[in-house]
Design a protein around this motif. Structure first.
Motif, short mmCIF file in Angstrom:
data_model
loop_
_atom_site.label_atom_id
_atom_site.label_comp_id
_atom_site.label_asym_id
_atom_site.label_seq_id
_atom_site.Cartn_x
_atom_site.Cartn_y
_atom_site.Cartn_z
N ARG A 263 -3.53 7.27 -7.07
CA ARG A 263 -2.13 8.40 -6.78
C ARG A 263 -2.27 8.61 -5.17
O ARG A 263 -0.78 8.79 -5.43
N ARG A 264 -2.88 8.23 -4.54
CA ARG A 264 -2.72 8.81 -2.89
C ARG A 264 -2.49 7.63 -2.68
O ARG A 264 -2.21 7.32 -1.51
N GLY A 265 -2.30 6.56 -3.42
CA GLY A 265 -1.45 4.76 -3.13
C GLY A 265 -2.70 3.98 -2.55
O GLY A 265 -1.98 3.15 -1.72
N TYR A 266 -3.37 3.74 -2.57
CA TYR A 266 -4.01 2.34 -2.59
C TYR A 266 -4.16 1.43 -3.83
O TYR A 266 -4.18 1.80 -5.12
N ARG A 267 -4.79 0.32 -2.60
CA ARG A 267 -4.45 -0.11 -4.29
C ARG A 267 -5.77 -1.36 -4.09
O ARG A 267 -6.67 -1.47 -3.19
N PHE A 268 -6.91 -1.50 -5.82
CA PHE A 268 -8.08 -1.85 -5.09
C PHE A 268 -8.28 -3.43 -5.01
O PHE A 268 -6.90 -4.19 -5.42
N VAL A 269 -9.39 -3.97 -4.00
CA VAL A 269 -9.02 -5.90 -4.30
C VAL A 269 -10.11 -6.18 -3.84
O VAL A 269 -11.22 -5.40 -3.38
N LYS A 270 -10.97 -6.94 -4.06
CA LYS A 270 -11.32 -7.95 -3.66
C LYS A 270 -12.19 -8.19 -2.33
O LYS A 270 -11.26 -7.47 -1.08
N VAL A 271 -13.83 -8.01 -2.03
CA VAL A 271 -13.87 -8.51 -0.64
C VAL A 271 -13.02 -9.66 -0.21
O VAL A 271 -13.21 -9.15 1.29
N SER A 272 -13.05 -10.07 -0.54
CA SER A 272 -12.47 -11.82 -0.14
C SER A 272 -11.50 -10.83 0.40
O SER A 272 -10.94 -11.68 1.52
N GLU A 273 -10.60 -10.89 -0.30
CA GLU A 273 -9.22 -10.50 -0.03
C GLU A 273 -9.73 -9.91 1.67
O GLU A 273 -8.17 -9.54 2.29
N LEU A 274 -10.06 -8.67 1.56
CA LEU A 274 -9.79 -8.13 2.92
C LEU A 274 -10.85 -8.52 4.05
O LEU A 274 -10.46 -8.43 5.21
N ILE A 275 -11.57 -9.96 3.85
CA ILE A 275 -11.62 -10.82 4.94
C ILE A 275 -10.60 -10.99 5.07
O ILE A 275 -10.43 -12.00 6.40
#
Ligand SMILES: [Zn+2]
Length: 282
Positions: A263-275
């Motif tokens: 609702r606050r606009g966040y998208r869930f990703v895996k750690v690999s995507e952040l790296i």
């Protein structure tokens, strides 16, 4: 805002109970495959951080803050080397209901699994490892500490740290996890230069976090929810647990936190995507 000391205490409690029982390059080639290396030669190689000075194992804590509202939920599947008798007597170190909730909510997640957990729950480890929604990474084999004074955990000898990480990869593969990720989370989050040096050359990136959920031994799910929601920023890595006996509220927390962060606009990703994002950071 919950004081930091309280969050640390929660992590400490989990670690203690489990004892007696807590320059980047996205396209850098992964190390050559070998029986002990995490990557398989035919797979798409996950992004890793470049080693630090002297080849030191790199440490990742969170993704870029300026690449949109992404957040990675991570779940540590803890089990220490000496907890077999407790599992045999019926204690649940697994949490199938939590995994079911993540699937129902369509949340990608990264699971840091001890080799001992994979040995105990091979069908669940395989199921997680083969589900593209999840990535399974390494949380050591023994869940013993890689430094002294880590929340009362027994300590791995410096000469055996490398072997403990390699043994975990062996257990994950033996359980049927086809492509364990080249990411390693130190038991209790405890590390020092000696530990980073001991793992150099394995090709792993050490993954910490910037948000402690406080789910370890929590009985008040609302307090954990608040701590997560107060702590998450763009690029955050949240540490939670996939060990039902030690973190009994986590499923409920996830069922509340996920829709609220969306609702606050966040998208869930895996750690690999952040790296991977970090690899192209300015
Ligand atoms: Zn752990």
């Amino acid at each position: 805002m919950i004081p930091r000391v309280r969050r640390i205490t929660a992590l400490c409690a989990l670690a203690a109970a489990l004892t007696a029982c807590g320059t980047v390059s996205g396209d850098r080639p992964a190390p050559a495959a070998s029986p002990s290396s995490p990557a398989s030669p035919s797979s798409t190689r996950p992004p890793v951080l470049a080693p630090g000075p002297g080849g030191l194992t790199p440490v990742f804590e969170h993704g870029p803050r300026d690449r949109g509202k992404t957040v990675a939920l991570t779940f540590d599947a803890d089990m220490t080397a000496d907890q077999g008798p407790r599992a045999a007597s019926g204690e649940h170190f697994d949490n199938p209901a939590l995994i079911g909730a993540l699937r129902a909510l369509k949340v990608p997640a990264t699971v840091f699994m001890t080799g001992r957990w994979a040995d105990q729950y091979p069908a669940e480890a395989r199921d997680l490892g083969r589900d593209p929604r999840f990535e399974v990474a390494n949380h050591s084999w023994s869940h013993y500490a890689f430094t002294a004074d880590c929340y009362g955990l027994p300590t791995v000898d410096a000469g055996r740290m490398r072997e403990d990480v390699q043994r975990a990869y062996t257990s994950l593969r033996a359980a049927g996890v086809p492509r364990p990720m080249p990411y390693f989370r130190f038991p209790g989050g405890c590390y020092d230069q000696q530990a980073l040096r001991a793992l150099s050359g394995l090709g792993v990136t050490a993954v910490q976090w910037d948000v402690v959920s406080g789910d370890a031994f929590a009985t008040d799910a609302d307090a954990v929810v608040k701590q997560v929601l107060d702590g998450v920023k763009p690029g955050s890595v949240v540490v939670m647990h996939c060990t039902r006996s030690a973190a009994p509220t986590t499923e409920r927390v996830v069922r509340t936190v996920v829709p609220e962060l969306r609702r606050r606009g966040y998208r869930f990703v895996k750690v690999s995507e952040l790296i991977g994002q970090a690899g192209t950071a300015r």
